[in-house]
Write an enzyme that holds these catalytic residues in place. Structure first.
Site, short mmCIF file in Angstrom:
data_model
loop_
_atom_site.label_atom_id
_atom_site.label_comp_id
_atom_site.label_asym_id
_atom_site.label_seq_id
_atom_site.Cartn_x
_atom_site.Cartn_y
_atom_site.Cartn_z
N ARG A 157 8.57 67.41 21.00
CA ARG A 157 9.84 66.75 21.35
C ARG A 157 9.99 66.63 22.86
NH1 ARG A 157 14.73 69.84 18.82
NH2 ARG A 157 13.67 71.51 19.92
N LYS A 212 10.59 85.43 39.65
CA LYS A 212 11.51 86.46 39.16
C LYS A 212 12.87 85.82 38.89
CE LYS A 212 8.46 88.80 38.75
NZ LYS A 212 8.14 89.37 37.45
N ASP A 252 8.09 93.20 33.76
CA ASP A 252 8.83 91.98 33.43
C ASP A 252 9.41 92.03 32.01
OD1 ASP A 252 9.02 88.97 34.61
OD2 ASP A 252 8.96 88.97 32.43
N GLU A 258 13.57 92.35 31.45
CA GLU A 258 14.44 91.36 30.77
C GLU A 258 15.11 91.96 29.54
OE1 GLU A 258 11.35 88.51 30.47
OE2 GLU A 258 10.67 89.16 28.51
N1 LIG Z 1 11.68 81.26 31.26
C1 LIG Z 1 11.64 82.10 32.25
O1 LIG Z 1 12.67 82.42 32.82
C2 LIG Z 1 10.35 82.66 32.72
C3 LIG Z 1 10.34 83.36 33.92
C4 LIG Z 1 9.14 83.83 34.41
C5 LIG Z 1 7.98 83.63 33.67
N2 LIG Z 1 8.04 82.98 32.47
C6 LIG Z 1 6.79 82.76 31.74
O2 LIG Z 1 6.47 81.39 31.79
C7 LIG Z 1 5.73 81.03 30.61
C8 LIG Z 1 6.43 79.87 29.92
O3 LIG Z 1 7.71 80.32 29.48
P1 LIG Z 1 8.92 79.30 29.27
O4 LIG Z 1 10.14 80.15 29.17
O5 LIG Z 1 8.88 78.24 30.28
O6 LIG Z 1 8.55 78.64 27.89
P2 LIG Z 1 9.02 79.02 26.41
O7 LIG Z 1 10.40 78.59 26.19
O8 LIG Z 1 8.71 80.43 26.14
O9 LIG Z 1 8.06 78.06 25.60
C9 LIG Z 1 8.36 76.70 25.51
C10 LIG Z 1 7.14 75.85 25.56
O10 LIG Z 1 6.12 76.38 24.72
C11 LIG Z 1 5.61 75.30 23.92
N3 LIG Z 1 5.08 75.82 22.67
C12 LIG Z 1 5.67 76.65 21.79
N4 LIG Z 1 4.84 76.88 20.75
C13 LIG Z 1 3.72 76.17 20.98
C14 LIG Z 1 2.50 75.99 20.28
N5 LIG Z 1 2.28 76.62 19.13
N6 LIG Z 1 1.57 75.19 20.84
C15 LIG Z 1 1.77 74.56 22.00
N7 LIG Z 1 2.91 74.68 22.71
C16 LIG Z 1 3.87 75.47 22.21
C17 LIG Z 1 6.83 74.45 23.68
O11 LIG Z 1 6.39 73.20 23.26
P3 LIG Z 1 7.41 72.03 22.89
O12 LIG Z 1 7.85 71.54 24.23
O13 LIG Z 1 6.56 71.08 22.15
O14 LIG Z 1 8.50 72.65 22.08
C18 LIG Z 1 7.47 74.47 25.06
O15 LIG Z 1 6.90 73.51 25.90
C19 LIG Z 1 5.66 82.27 29.75
O16 LIG Z 1 4.47 82.93 30.02
C20 LIG Z 1 6.84 83.08 30.26
O17 LIG Z 1 6.72 84.46 30.01
C21 LIG Z 1 9.19 82.47 32.00
#
Ligand SMILES: NC(=O)c1ccc[n+]([C@@H]2O[C@H](COP(=O)([O-])OP(=O)(O)OC[C@H]3O[C@@H](n4cnc5c(N)ncnc54)[C@H](OP(=O)(O)O)[C@@H]3O)[C@@H](O)[C@H]2O)c1
Length: 627
Positions: free
Chosen positions: A196, A282, A345, A349
């Protein structure tokens, strides 16, 4: 506890901790108490409750206060008459007499973390001294964008895989920074089939036509640097296929150490023919983007990041990681390891950043309203107080300033709340840290991710909503009537609970050997500068659900644990007349972390994050539920 002669580096000026005074106007009396307790507490580190009296009792008694006549965030209705709560430290540093189960008062012993020094040939490394420890950082700034082509030597395409929270933020920041540097490196988004998110990515200017949007595996195989920003659970389930598509000598970039934790739990590691680095902002993705945009006016602003080099096949890894972080707008980038990163981390959280703060406001709101406070006022004295006033004070002046801002009577309420909450919070935090460090929590996230889809003949269980209860509806009303810029009250009882939680988290990370940069970013800065402002602007779901799937799952799992322990133990202890634990209070006032936070605060950009009403940088699914 710091050794005599230890120094803080304040800008270019080393300041002896023997003479250091917090700038946030600690009163002379408190300062003397701090000094006395510093000397005394040296002997109390992890003193068992059975041990003989130590010299700390003198300092502790000096801090003791009689607490008659305070309201302690409302006594329970069964306890209308507040007893005089007299500090009854028996001088053994044990906190004996408290109705809660904590047995010791420990003065922070500082275990030196592993050396995290690094070499960079592109950026300027700086030494900062935090609570007597030398750490190395790279300061950010838009003036450094011109160095990006050098840092990214050999890279023609950066593949950003995923469009969740970090994906949109990192891809757009990288694209803007590279454009500013007049680099022709392509930033391309890779998404799963049928995603999506294609429409969202196109709306942000990444398109198939101009070669900046495509299929996940085609993007991985065509990229020299692959930023893997799909959910951690999806990484765990798809890593083999992803690795098999990477070019030899290309670089895998992670924003979390989660995948390493998962691989370790199976006795595995990354393929040896690629470099593996991490840049871990962070703060949540929307903050990474929002501050970067705001910072265009002021030579940069953003979210601090840690970086790690796990494997370096050709010597480029450190500069690529630092370039990636600078391009995201990180005000400062500090070194860690992938293992230390995932431990701090995932733990953080579930603690003060999301889970614990959600849990404590639920508990306190219930207490205040059950004891007669109006719902609006109770909301202001819990959520608004933490996410507004307390966050602002801590962000700009540190934790001691919260205490010093209170009246004499307010300090007593703070001390009572702090004394009753510190160990219950620590108990849950300790359990959480161990669950993360042993792999249990990682396993739990991977399994939860699989339950998002139908399997074993059972239905799918995606994550449920979290802001539908009475309290959060009251929050909507309070926010809609709130004058612009209103940060809410400073309610001493809430402040005592919140700061106790923060200090307990700091202490766990410190005892587990994390660096001060990591401790402070994971326990203080991310909370007050990145996440809490979102809860202030939009409520709890905006704060929690703009974070990663890993964080959202953890918050749902651990918030009730904090709610439970405060309600069942800390608040009951107060109602039963538990004394102030004056050793704990003097340790809080004397803790070297305050000086270290002050050093970090000097690296803070000059802008505060602002969350506009039409914030279009949040997850698509949340836009509908915004208020
Ligand atoms: N969010 C934060 O605040 C934060 C902070 C620091 C580090 N991180 C790290 O950054 C990384 C990404 O986290 P995020 O929070 O941005 O993302 P997320 O919400 O955890 O994941 C969303 C993304 O993952 C994709 N996804 C889910 N299942 C999948 C599958 N089976 N195959 C392929 N794609 C799939 C989704 O695809 P669709 O778009 O198709 O749904 C979407 O693009 C992680 O390692 C997280 O720990 C996150």
């Amino acid at each position: 506890m710091y050794a005599s002669g230890a120094q803080l580096q304040l800008g270019n000026n080393p300041v002896s901790l023997d003479t250091w005074k917090p700038s946030q106007s600690v009163s002379r009396a408190v300062f003397l108490l701090v000094k006395a307790s510093q000397m005394a507490a040296a002997a109390t580190s992890f003193t068992s409750s059975l041990s003989a009296p130590t010299p700390s009792s003198k300092a502790a008694k000096a801090a003791a206060r009689t607490l008659a006549g305070l309201n302690f965030g409302f006594l329970s209705s069964t306890s209308k008459q507040l007893r005089a709560l007299k500090a009854t430290s028996n001088g053994n540093g044990s906190g004996v007499g408290s109705a809660i189960g904590a047995r010791m008062v420990s003065m922070p012993a500082i275990k030196p973390p592993a050396s995290l020094d690094f070499e960079t040939s592109v950026f300027q490394k700086e030494k900062v001294s935090l609570a007597g420890h030398d750490e190395y950082i790279v300061r950010g700034g838009r003036d450094l964008f011109k160095l990006l082509p050098d840092a990214f030597k050999g890279i023609k395409q950066i593949g950003v895989i995923g469009w969740g929270s970090q994906g949109p933020a990192q891809a757009q920041n990288l694209r803007d920074s590279l454009a500013e540097a007049k680099s022709d490196i392509v930033v391309k988004i890779g998404l799963r089939k049928g995603s999506r998110s294609f429409a969202e990515a196109r709306a942000a200017g990444f398109t198939e036509e101009n070669g900046t949007l495509g299929d996940i595996y085609e993007t991985v195989s065509g990229s020299d640097l692959v930023l893997l920003l799909i959910s951690d659970a999806a990484q765990a389930d798809n890593y083999e296929k992803l690795f098999s598509h990477m070019k030899p000598n290309s670089i895998l970039g992670l924003s979390h150490g989660f995948l390493l934790g998962h691989l370790q739990s199976m006795g595995l590691d990354f393929p040896k023919n690629i470099s593996v680095i991490a840049v871990c902002p962070k703060g949540m993705g929307p903050s990474v983007r929002r501050l970067y945009v705001q910072g265009k006016e002021v030579n940069g602003a953003g979210i601090n990041s840690s970086f790690a080099v796990h494997q370096d096949v050709d010597g480029r890894a450190t500069d690529v990681a630092l370039g990636w972080s600078v391009a995201l707008g990180s005000p400062f980038t500090f070194a860690t390891t992938l293992e230390q990163e995932y431990k701090s981390d995932i733990f953080g959280e579930r603690g003060i950043l999301l889970g614990a703060v959600h849990g404590i406001v639920e508990s306190l709101f219930r207490r205040y309203t059950e004891n007669g406070m109006t719902e609006d006022l109770a909301y202001k004295n819990t959520v608004e107080c933490i996410t507004g006033t307390i966050s602002k004070i801590i962000s700009t002046q540190g934790m001691l300033a919260v205490y010093n801002s209170l009246s004499e009577e307010g300090r007593k309420e703070f001390e009572a709340a702090y004394s009753a909450s510190y160990y219950p919070c620590m108990e849950i935090l300790y359990e959480c840290y161990e669950d993360v460090a042993t792999g249990s929590e990682i396993r739990s996230v991977v399994l939860a991710g699989r339950r998002f889809y139908e399997k074993d003949g059972l239905p799918a269980f995606p994550m449920g909503k979290i802001d539908q209860t009475r309290m959060w509806k009251v929050g909507e009303r309070v926010r809609s009537a709130r004058p612009a810029g209103d940060l809410g009250p400073l309610y001493p009882f809430t402040a005592g609970v919140y700061v106790a939680l923060m200090m307990a988290q700091i202490e766990i990370l410190r005892k587990k050997g994390h660096s001060y940069s990591e401790i402070i970013n994971e326990s203080v800065i991310e909370s007050v500068d990145s996440l809490n402002p979102f809860m202030h602007a939009r409520g709890v779901s905006f704060m929690v659900d703009n974070c990663s799937t890993t964080a959202r799952l953890g918050s749902r799992k651990w918030a009730p644990r904090f709610d439970y322990i405060l309600t069942q133990q800390a608040l009951v202890a107060i109602d039963n007349g538990a004394p102030i634990n004056s050793d704990l209070i003097s340790n809080f006032l004397a803790d070297p972390v305050h000086g270290a936070i002050e050093v970090c605060a000097q690296l803070r950009p000059t802008v505060d994050i602002s969350v506009p009403a039409d914030a279009d940088f949040v997850r698509p699914e949340l836009r509908q539920s915004s208020n």
